[in-house]
Enzyme design. Structure first.
Site, PDB file in Angstrom:
ATOM      1  N   SER A 139       1.173  -1.088  -0.029  1.00  9.24           N
ATOM      2  CA  SER A 139      -0.063  -0.081  -0.087  1.00  9.24           C
ATOM      3  C   SER A 139       0.765   1.306  -0.238  1.00  9.24           C
ATOM      4  CB  SER A 139      -0.951   0.009   1.348  1.00  9.24           C
ATOM      5  OG  SER A 139      -1.955   0.766   0.809  1.00  9.24           O
TER       6      SER A 139
ATOM      7  N   ASP B 205      -9.361  -5.592  -4.382  1.00  7.15           N
ATOM      8  CA  ASP B 205      -8.923  -4.456  -3.503  1.00  7.15           C
ATOM      9  C   ASP B 205      -9.741  -3.240  -3.585  1.00  7.15           C
ATOM     10  OD1 ASP B 205      -7.213  -2.348  -2.320  1.00  7.15           O
ATOM     11  OD2 ASP B 205      -5.423  -3.376  -2.905  1.00  7.15           O
TER      12      ASP B 205
ATOM     13  N   HIS C 209      -7.409  -5.969  -0.142  1.00  8.26           N
ATOM     14  CA  HIS C 209      -6.270  -5.183  -0.063  1.00  8.26           C
ATOM     15  C   HIS C 209      -5.158  -5.730   0.967  1.00  8.26           C
ATOM     16  CE1 HIS C 209      -3.829  -1.457  -0.118  1.00  8.26           C
ATOM     17  NE2 HIS C 209      -4.073  -1.229   0.918  1.00  8.26           N
TER      18      HIS C 209
END
Length: 276
Positions: free
Chosen positions: A97, A227, A256
């Site tokens: 991320s 995601d 995610h």
């Protein structure tokens, strides 16, 4: 574990496990978490004979709750200081991320010999926010909403995200783990509200296009097709073509937070890339 004091006096907490002459893997966590988010990977790769390192980004976890420097240039500079202090060479950098953006920004500028490979998992590059140059991005209002929720009631906001879209626990038929939710909340609340607030701008508005083009080492791009935090169409599918030596691996229906929910799949895939 240890603490690095950076040039501006910020204390960066880090874990450093394993033989110091083993190949290092450096893990970069997502917003608003900490090095603890990599526990599964740290234990797995320690068992495979690697030296494993993970730090709490400034303002996050056990590092100083900074009110300045909460942007990608400083994040990458902190990593460079850590790599120099630990004399890391031939390292593999893995970022999830926001941590994927940090990896791209650092690796593009790293000293020769410091980095062997990189991995971007559910990562924010090339750029998240919508603009004329990035019409498929998320509207700025989405990130304004994150900032408003954080400022209004951070403790509740940090319950809602992991309970819902972060791990895909809002999807029908998904097995919900209260422990995973609680651990996300614990990590988030350890960090500083100001740093987390500023980091939303850093992960959403930083354009990593030039970084991706500059990276010379092999890069594995891993992304779940479900995601809900960093949509694959505006991240991995655009980032991969910008890399000189990139490999794209997608995961049907994965969320995610797939490093946690599907560690049994992700860890062996990482190992296979490391051993190539």
């Amino acid at each position: 574990m240890g603490v690095l004091i950076t040039q501006d006096g910020t204390e960066i907490f880090y874990k450093d496990w394993g033989a110091k002459d083993a190949q290092p893997i450096v893990f970069h966590h997502g917003w608003p978490l900490s090095a603890d988010d990599w526990d599964s990977q740290m234990l797995f790769f320690l068992g495979e004979g690697y030296r494993v390192i993970a730090h709490d980004r400034r303002g996050h976890g056990r590092s100083t709750q900074t009110d300045i420097g909460n942007e990608m240039n400083t994040y990458a500079a902190d990593v460079a200081e850590l790599a120099a202090a630990l004399d890391l060479r031939n390292a593999i950098h893995v970022g999830h991320s926001t941590g994927g953006g940090e990896v791209a920004h650092y690796v593009a500028r790293a000293e020769p010999g410091r980095v062997a490979k990189a991995v971007l998992i559910g990562a924010v590059p090339p750029v998240m926010v919508k603009s004329e140059a990035n019409p498929g991005g998320l509207p700025k209002e989405v990130f304004d909403g994150l900032r408003a929720a954080l400022a209004a009631n951070r403790a509740q906001f940090y319950r809602d995200l992991p309970s819902g879209p972060f791990y895909g626990f809002n999807r029908a038929g998904t097995q919900v783990s209260q422990g995973v939710i609680d651990n996300w909340w614990r990590q988030g609340m350890m960090g500083g509200a100001k740093a987390h607030y500023d980091c939303i701008k850093a992960f959403s508005e930083t354009d990593f296009t030039a970084d991706l083009k500059l990276i010379e080492v092999p890069v594995l791009v891993m992304h779940g097709t479900d995601d809900q935090i960093v949509p694959i169409a505006d991240s991995a599918l655009l980032a991969h073509p910008l890399l000189k030596h990139g490999t794209l691996k997608t995961y049907d229906g994965f969320p995610h937070g797939m490093c946690t929910t599907h560690a049994d799949v992700i860890n062996p895939d990482l190992l296979a890339f490391f051993r190539i």
